[in-house]
Design a protein around this motif. Structure first.
Motif, PDB file in Angstrom:
ATOM      1  N   PRO A 186      44.343   0.394  79.899  1.00  0.00           N
ATOM      2  CA  PRO A 186      43.752  -0.393  78.799  1.00  0.00           C
ATOM      3  C   PRO A 186      42.292  -0.028  78.539  1.00  0.00           C
ATOM      4  O   PRO A 186      41.834  -0.101  77.393  1.00  0.00           O
ATOM      5  CB  PRO A 186      43.889  -1.833  79.295  1.00  0.00           C
ATOM      6  N   GLU A 187      41.576   0.397  79.560  1.00  0.00           N
ATOM      7  CA  GLU A 187      40.169   0.776  79.356  1.00  0.00           C
ATOM      8  C   GLU A 187      40.008   2.084  78.594  1.00  0.00           C
ATOM      9  O   GLU A 187      38.889   2.505  78.296  1.00  0.00           O
ATOM     10  CB  GLU A 187      39.415   0.855  80.685  1.00  0.00           C
ATOM     11  N   ASP A 188      41.106   2.756  78.259  1.00  0.00           N
ATOM     12  CA  ASP A 188      41.046   3.929  77.394  1.00  0.00           C
ATOM     13  C   ASP A 188      41.065   3.540  75.920  1.00  0.00           C
ATOM     14  O   ASP A 188      41.029   4.418  75.043  1.00  0.00           O
ATOM     15  CB  ASP A 188      42.235   4.865  77.660  1.00  0.00           C
ATOM     16  N   THR A 189      41.105   2.252  75.642  1.00  0.00           N
ATOM     17  CA  THR A 189      41.136   1.777  74.259  1.00  0.00           C
ATOM     18  C   THR A 189      39.786   1.994  73.604  1.00  0.00           C
ATOM     19  O   THR A 189      38.793   1.358  73.977  1.00  0.00           O
ATOM     20  CB  THR A 189      41.519   0.286  74.211  1.00  0.00           C
ATOM     21  N   PHE A 190      39.759   2.913  72.651  1.00  0.00           N
ATOM     22  CA  PHE A 190      38.540   3.294  71.943  1.00  0.00           C
ATOM     23  C   PHE A 190      38.895   3.891  70.594  1.00  0.00           C
ATOM     24  O   PHE A 190      40.058   4.248  70.353  1.00  0.00           O
ATOM     25  CB  PHE A 190      37.752   4.368  72.714  1.00  0.00           C
ATOM     26  N   LEU A 191      37.897   4.058  69.765  1.00  0.00           N
ATOM     27  CA  LEU A 191      37.982   4.927  68.605  1.00  0.00           C
ATOM     28  C   LEU A 191      37.512   6.304  69.067  1.00  0.00           C
ATOM     29  O   LEU A 191      36.384   6.441  69.544  1.00  0.00           O
ATOM     30  CB  LEU A 191      37.095   4.421  67.474  1.00  0.00           C
ATOM     31  N   TYR A 192      38.392   7.288  68.964  1.00  0.00           N
ATOM     32  CA  TYR A 192      38.077   8.645  69.405  1.00  0.00           C
ATOM     33  C   TYR A 192      37.778   9.511  68.177  1.00  0.00           C
ATOM     34  O   TYR A 192      38.531   9.484  67.197  1.00  0.00           O
ATOM     35  CB  TYR A 192      39.242   9.246  70.182  1.00  0.00           C
ATOM     36  N   THR A 193      36.722  10.286  68.276  1.00  0.00           N
ATOM     37  CA  THR A 193      36.311  11.132  67.162  1.00  0.00           C
ATOM     38  C   THR A 193      36.012  12.537  67.663  1.00  0.00           C
ATOM     39  O   THR A 193      35.363  12.692  68.696  1.00  0.00           O
ATOM     40  CB  THR A 193      35.052  10.565  66.482  1.00  0.00           C
ATOM     41  N   CYS A 194      36.488  13.542  66.947  1.00  0.00           N
ATOM     42  CA  CYS A 194      36.147  14.915  67.320  1.00  0.00           C
ATOM     43  C   CYS A 194      34.953  15.372  66.487  1.00  0.00           C
ATOM     44  O   CYS A 194      34.691  14.850  65.398  1.00  0.00           O
ATOM     45  CB  CYS A 194      37.327  15.853  67.127  1.00  0.00           C
ATOM     46  N   ALA A 195      34.246  16.339  67.039  1.00  0.00           N
ATOM     47  CA  ALA A 195      33.071  16.876  66.361  1.00  0.00           C
ATOM     48  C   ALA A 195      32.972  18.369  66.651  1.00  0.00           C
ATOM     49  O   ALA A 195      33.430  18.832  67.701  1.00  0.00           O
ATOM     50  CB  ALA A 195      31.808  16.159  66.823  1.00  0.00           C
ATOM     51  N   ALA A 196      32.364  19.094  65.732  1.00  0.00           N
ATOM     52  CA  ALA A 196      32.202  20.533  65.896  1.00  0.00           C
ATOM     53  C   ALA A 196      30.767  20.920  65.599  1.00  0.00           C
ATOM     54  O   ALA A 196      30.131  20.361  64.695  1.00  0.00           O
ATOM     55  CB  ALA A 196      33.157  21.287  64.972  1.00  0.00           C
ATOM     56  N   SER A 197      30.295  21.884  66.362  1.00  0.00           N
ATOM     57  CA  SER A 197      28.920  22.340  66.218  1.00  0.00           C
ATOM     58  C   SER A 197      28.914  23.793  65.780  1.00  0.00           C
ATOM     59  O   SER A 197      29.876  24.534  66.013  1.00  0.00           O
ATOM     60  CB  SER A 197      28.198  22.196  67.552  1.00  0.00           C
ATOM     61  N   GLN A 198      27.823  24.208  65.192  1.00  0.00           N
ATOM     62  CA  GLN A 198      27.624  25.609  64.892  1.00  0.00           C
ATOM     63  C   GLN A 198      27.003  26.339  66.077  1.00  0.00           C
ATOM     64  O   GLN A 198      26.898  27.559  66.069  1.00  0.00           O
ATOM     65  CB  GLN A 198      26.751  25.757  63.648  1.00  0.00           C
ATOM     66  N   ARG A 199      26.613  25.588  67.085  1.00  0.00           N
ATOM     67  CA  ARG A 199      26.094  26.180  68.306  1.00  0.00           C
ATOM     68  C   ARG A 199      27.250  26.642  69.172  1.00  0.00           C
ATOM     69  O   ARG A 199      28.292  25.986  69.211  1.00  0.00           O
ATOM     70  CB  ARG A 199      25.275  25.166  69.096  1.00  0.00           C
ATOM     71  N   ARG A 200      27.074  27.693  69.930  1.00  0.00           N
ATOM     72  CA  ARG A 200      28.115  28.146  70.850  1.00  0.00           C
ATOM     73  C   ARG A 200      28.227  27.215  72.060  1.00  0.00           C
ATOM     74  O   ARG A 200      29.302  27.027  72.612  1.00  0.00           O
ATOM     75  CB  ARG A 200      27.821  29.571  71.316  1.00  0.00           C
ATOM     76  N   TYR A 201      27.110  26.656  72.466  1.00  0.00           N
ATOM     77  CA  TYR A 201      27.088  25.839  73.676  1.00  0.00           C
ATOM     78  C   TYR A 201      26.446  24.486  73.371  1.00  0.00           C
ATOM     79  O   TYR A 201      25.395  24.427  72.743  1.00  0.00           O
ATOM     80  CB  TYR A 201      26.324  26.549  74.789  1.00  0.00           C
ATOM     81  N   CYS A 202      27.081  23.441  73.839  1.00  0.00           N
ATOM     82  CA  CYS A 202      26.566  22.092  73.645  1.00  0.00           C
ATOM     83  C   CYS A 202      26.481  21.407  74.997  1.00  0.00           C
ATOM     84  O   CYS A 202      26.935  21.943  76.014  1.00  0.00           O
ATOM     85  CB  CYS A 202      27.486  21.301  72.702  1.00  0.00           C
ATOM     86  N   PHE A 203      25.930  20.208  74.993  1.00  0.00           N
ATOM     87  CA  PHE A 203      25.718  19.485  76.225  1.00  0.00           C
ATOM     88  C   PHE A 203      26.243  18.065  76.084  1.00  0.00           C
ATOM     89  O   PHE A 203      26.179  17.471  75.012  1.00  0.00           O
ATOM     90  CB  PHE A 203      24.235  19.470  76.574  1.00  0.00           C
ATOM     91  N   ILE A 204      26.725  17.508  77.197  1.00  0.00           N
ATOM     92  CA  ILE A 204      27.125  16.101  77.213  1.00  0.00           C
ATOM     93  C   ILE A 204      25.849  15.280  77.140  1.00  0.00           C
ATOM     94  O   ILE A 204      25.059  15.252  78.080  1.00  0.00           O
ATOM     95  CB  ILE A 204      27.910  15.755  78.480  1.00  0.00           C
TER      96      ILE A 204
END
Length: 125
Positions: A87-105
């Motif tokens: 139940p704690e996985d209940t969320f609105l999930y959204t994907c995103a894309a960057s023009q950078r090759r590498y991103c950070f959490i």
């Protein structure tokens, strides 16, 4: 221009599995790293998984190993697998894309130029 089209959300029972998909359409050569975010009315949006242009995944520290990010470059599709749903996985999930090759959490959403519309996932016990 890139459009991200998500699919796979909905209502599931606890203990099951779920796969969210995010298909990129348009100038996909502009895409580097991609990410999945989640948010709820009680919790601000957070990045939970990133996959860079070399397909190296990275996960938020507060995950418990049930979530896997992957992508199919031939299909220009990003995936998020959730196993043993809770139940704690209940969320609105959204994907995103960057023009950078590498991103950070991080909370830095400016890394990402393109966003999906969001998928509601509700896990019932």
């Amino acid at each position: 221009q890139v459009h991200l089209m998500e699919s796979g959300g909905g209502s599931v029972q606890a203990g099951g599995s779920l796969r969210l998909a995010c298909a990129a359409v348009g100038d996909t050569s502009a895409i580097g790293c991609m990410a999945w975010f989640r948010q709820s009315p009680e919790k601000q949006r957070e990045a939970i998984a990133i996959i860079d242009a070399d397909s190296v995944p990275m996960y938020a520290d507060n995950l418990d190993g049930r979530i896997t990010i992957s992508k199919d470059d031939a299909q220009n599709t990003l995936y998020l697998h959730i196993n043993n749903t809770k139940p704690e996985d209940t969320f609105l999930y959204t994907c995103a894309a960057s023009q950078r090759r590498y991103c950070f959490i991080s909370l830095d959403v400016t890394q990402y130029r393109y966003w999906g519309q969001g998928l509601q996932v509700t896990v019932s016990s």
